[in-house]
Design a protein around this motif. Structure first.
Motif, PDB file in Angstrom:
ATOM      1  N   GLU A  43      74.095 -26.333-143.525  1.00  0.00           N
ATOM      2  CA  GLU A  43      74.703 -25.369-142.965  1.00  0.00           C
ATOM      3  C   GLU A  43      74.076 -23.304-143.395  1.00  0.00           C
ATOM      4  O   GLU A  43      73.362 -22.537-142.993  1.00  0.00           O
ATOM      5  CB  GLU A  43      76.026 -24.649-142.601  1.00  0.00           C
ATOM      6  CG  GLU A  43      76.294 -26.152-141.763  1.00  0.00           C
ATOM      7  CD  GLU A  43      78.487 -25.541-141.006  1.00  0.00           C
ATOM      8  OE1 GLU A  43      79.115 -25.189-142.423  1.00  0.00           O
ATOM      9  OE2 GLU A  43      78.219 -26.320-140.750  1.00  0.00           O
ATOM     10  N   ARG A  44      73.775 -23.589-144.551  1.00  0.00           N
ATOM     11  CA  ARG A  44      73.924 -22.361-145.583  1.00  0.00           C
ATOM     12  C   ARG A  44      72.167 -22.598-145.558  1.00  0.00           C
ATOM     13  O   ARG A  44      71.756 -21.180-145.320  1.00  0.00           O
ATOM     14  CB  ARG A  44      74.108 -22.432-146.955  1.00  0.00           C
ATOM     15  CG  ARG A  44      73.872 -20.901-147.816  1.00  0.00           C
ATOM     16  CD  ARG A  44      74.359 -20.397-148.442  1.00  0.00           C
ATOM     17  NE  ARG A  44      75.255 -21.380-149.519  1.00  0.00           N
ATOM     18  CZ  ARG A  44      75.510 -22.824-150.337  1.00  0.00           C
ATOM     19  NH1 ARG A  44      74.791 -22.577-151.255  1.00  0.00           N
ATOM     20  NH2 ARG A  44      76.752 -23.317-150.725  1.00  0.00           N
ATOM     21  N   ARG A  45      71.212 -23.066-145.259  1.00  0.00           N
ATOM     22  CA  ARG A  45      69.949 -23.261-145.551  1.00  0.00           C
ATOM     23  C   ARG A  45      70.210 -22.996-143.873  1.00  0.00           C
ATOM     24  O   ARG A  45      68.201 -22.853-143.885  1.00  0.00           O
ATOM     25  CB  ARG A  45      69.440 -24.699-145.495  1.00  0.00           C
ATOM     26  CG  ARG A  45      69.890 -24.676-147.157  1.00  0.00           C
ATOM     27  CD  ARG A  45      68.923 -25.977-147.830  1.00  0.00           C
ATOM     28  NE  ARG A  45      69.201 -26.393-149.626  1.00  0.00           N
ATOM     29  CZ  ARG A  45      69.202 -26.978-150.205  1.00  0.00           C
ATOM     30  NH1 ARG A  45      67.585 -27.945-149.954  1.00  0.00           N
ATOM     31  NH2 ARG A  45      69.169 -26.162-151.392  1.00  0.00           N
ATOM     32  N   ILE A  46      70.259 -23.371-143.057  1.00  0.00           N
ATOM     33  CA  ILE A  46      69.925 -23.603-141.281  1.00  0.00           C
ATOM     34  C   ILE A  46      70.345 -22.163-141.112  1.00  0.00           C
ATOM     35  O   ILE A  46      69.306 -21.500-140.709  1.00  0.00           O
ATOM     36  CB  ILE A  46      71.568 -24.032-140.589  1.00  0.00           C
ATOM     37  CG1 ILE A  46      70.468 -25.478-141.108  1.00  0.00           C
ATOM     38  CG2 ILE A  46      69.658 -23.905-139.366  1.00  0.00           C
ATOM     39  CD1 ILE A  46      69.038 -26.315-140.690  1.00  0.00           C
ATOM     40  N   LYS A  47      70.861 -20.915-141.812  1.00  0.00           N
ATOM     41  CA  LYS A  47      71.210 -20.053-141.362  1.00  0.00           C
ATOM     42  C   LYS A  47      70.471 -18.958-142.064  1.00  0.00           C
ATOM     43  O   LYS A  47      69.545 -17.906-141.664  1.00  0.00           O
ATOM     44  CB  LYS A  47      72.456 -19.101-141.980  1.00  0.00           C
ATOM     45  CG  LYS A  47      73.701 -18.042-141.988  1.00  0.00           C
ATOM     46  CD  LYS A  47      74.009 -18.103-142.574  1.00  0.00           C
ATOM     47  CE  LYS A  47      75.236 -16.643-141.801  1.00  0.00           C
ATOM     48  NZ  LYS A  47      75.824 -16.279-143.164  1.00  0.00           N
ATOM     49  N   LYS A  48      69.828 -19.352-143.379  1.00  0.00           N
ATOM     50  CA  LYS A  48      68.611 -18.540-144.021  1.00  0.00           C
ATOM     51  C   LYS A  48      67.164 -18.637-143.047  1.00  0.00           C
ATOM     52  O   LYS A  48      66.497 -17.913-143.251  1.00  0.00           O
ATOM     53  CB  LYS A  48      68.985 -19.190-145.820  1.00  0.00           C
ATOM     54  CG  LYS A  48      69.928 -18.663-146.434  1.00  0.00           C
ATOM     55  CD  LYS A  48      69.584 -18.802-147.641  1.00  0.00           C
ATOM     56  CE  LYS A  48      70.365 -18.611-148.900  1.00  0.00           C
ATOM     57  NZ  LYS A  48      70.090 -19.000-149.651  1.00  0.00           N
ATOM     58  N   ALA A  49      66.668 -20.034-142.662  1.00  0.00           N
ATOM     59  CA  ALA A  49      66.009 -20.204-142.258  1.00  0.00           C
ATOM     60  C   ALA A  49      66.157 -18.945-140.553  1.00  0.00           C
ATOM     61  O   ALA A  49      64.785 -18.774-140.024  1.00  0.00           O
ATOM     62  CB  ALA A  49      65.708 -21.947-141.388  1.00  0.00           C
ATOM     63  N   ALA A  50      67.090 -19.320-140.037  1.00  0.00           N
ATOM     64  CA  ALA A  50      66.731 -18.565-138.820  1.00  0.00           C
ATOM     65  C   ALA A  50      66.437 -17.252-138.916  1.00  0.00           C
ATOM     66  O   ALA A  50      66.419 -16.622-138.299  1.00  0.00           O
ATOM     67  CB  ALA A  50      68.220 -19.191-138.175  1.00  0.00           C
ATOM     68  N   LYS A  51      67.393 -16.939-140.275  1.00  0.00           N
ATOM     69  CA  LYS A  51      67.306 -15.311-140.880  1.00  0.00           C
ATOM     70  C   LYS A  51      65.814 -14.729-140.802  1.00  0.00           C
ATOM     71  O   LYS A  51      65.017 -14.082-140.027  1.00  0.00           O
ATOM     72  CB  LYS A  51      67.982 -14.909-141.340  1.00  0.00           C
ATOM     73  CG  LYS A  51      68.118 -13.904-142.090  1.00  0.00           C
ATOM     74  CD  LYS A  51      69.031 -12.990-142.575  1.00  0.00           C
ATOM     75  CE  LYS A  51      69.176 -11.950-143.498  1.00  0.00           C
ATOM     76  NZ  LYS A  51      70.236 -11.246-144.615  1.00  0.00           N
ATOM     77  N   LEU A  52      64.753 -15.942-141.548  1.00  0.00           N
ATOM     78  CA  LEU A  52      63.429 -15.864-141.688  1.00  0.00           C
ATOM     79  C   LEU A  52      62.816 -15.356-140.593  1.00  0.00           C
ATOM     80  O   LEU A  52      61.501 -15.247-140.344  1.00  0.00           O
ATOM     81  CB  LEU A  52      63.276 -16.389-143.063  1.00  0.00           C
ATOM     82  CG  LEU A  52      63.856 -16.811-144.219  1.00  0.00           C
ATOM     83  CD1 LEU A  52      63.423 -17.479-145.384  1.00  0.00           C
ATOM     84  CD2 LEU A  52      63.627 -14.864-144.417  1.00  0.00           C
ATOM     85  N   LEU A  53      62.934 -16.887-139.618  1.00  0.00           N
ATOM     86  CA  LEU A  53      61.736 -17.215-138.554  1.00  0.00           C
ATOM     87  C   LEU A  53      62.763 -15.634-137.875  1.00  0.00           C
ATOM     88  O   LEU A  53      61.532 -15.667-136.841  1.00  0.00           O
ATOM     89  CB  LEU A  53      62.232 -18.461-137.780  1.00  0.00           C
ATOM     90  CG  LEU A  53      61.979 -19.342-138.463  1.00  0.00           C
ATOM     91  CD1 LEU A  53      62.693 -20.987-137.440  1.00  0.00           C
ATOM     92  CD2 LEU A  53      60.980 -19.597-138.393  1.00  0.00           C
ATOM     93  N   THR A  54      63.893 -15.244-137.074  1.00  0.00           N
ATOM     94  CA  THR A  54      63.597 -14.676-137.051  1.00  0.00           C
ATOM     95  C   THR A  54      63.810 -12.403-137.387  1.00  0.00           C
ATOM     96  O   THR A  54      63.903 -11.435-136.214  1.00  0.00           O
ATOM     97  CB  THR A  54      64.984 -13.882-135.629  1.00  0.00           C
ATOM     98  OG1 THR A  54      66.275 -13.691-137.135  1.00  0.00           O
ATOM     99  CG2 THR A  54      65.996 -15.196-135.047  1.00  0.00           C
TER     100      THR A  54
END
Length: 91
Positions: A43-54
């Motif tokens: 979940e932490r990595r998904i959150k970081k990836a979504a933040k980088l993509l947006t």
């Protein structure tokens, strides 16, 4: 009045809602990785990836309608001037 507020919020998506949508899509796609990493790390990595993509996405601000009298602007500062007479050229 309440219907106009609802349409404004539906038209403009915020970064937060976009980030959540991307996070859900990544979670669905990378579901097999959840078992290998564990729930918390995943979940932490998904959150970081979504933040980088947006990060590169720019949202347009919602335009608010001005409540006015509805008068059109006219250019009152310019006055009509008489055309200047052309002097004849004498040689």
């Amino acid at each position: 009045m309440s219907t106009s507020k609802n349409t404004e919020t539906q038209q403009a998506t915020s970064k937060k809602s976009t980030r959540k949508e991307i996070g859900l899509q990544l979670t669905n796609v990378l579901n097999g990785l959840k078992d290998a990493l564990g729930q918390k790390k995943f979940e932490r990595r998904i959150k970081k990836a979504a933040k980088l993509l947006t990060a590169g996405i720019k949202t347009k601000p919602v335009k608010k309608e001005k409540k006015g009298k509805g008068k059109t602007k006219t250019n009152k500062s310019k006055k009509a001037t008489a055309p200047k007479a052309v002097k004849p050229v004498t040689e």
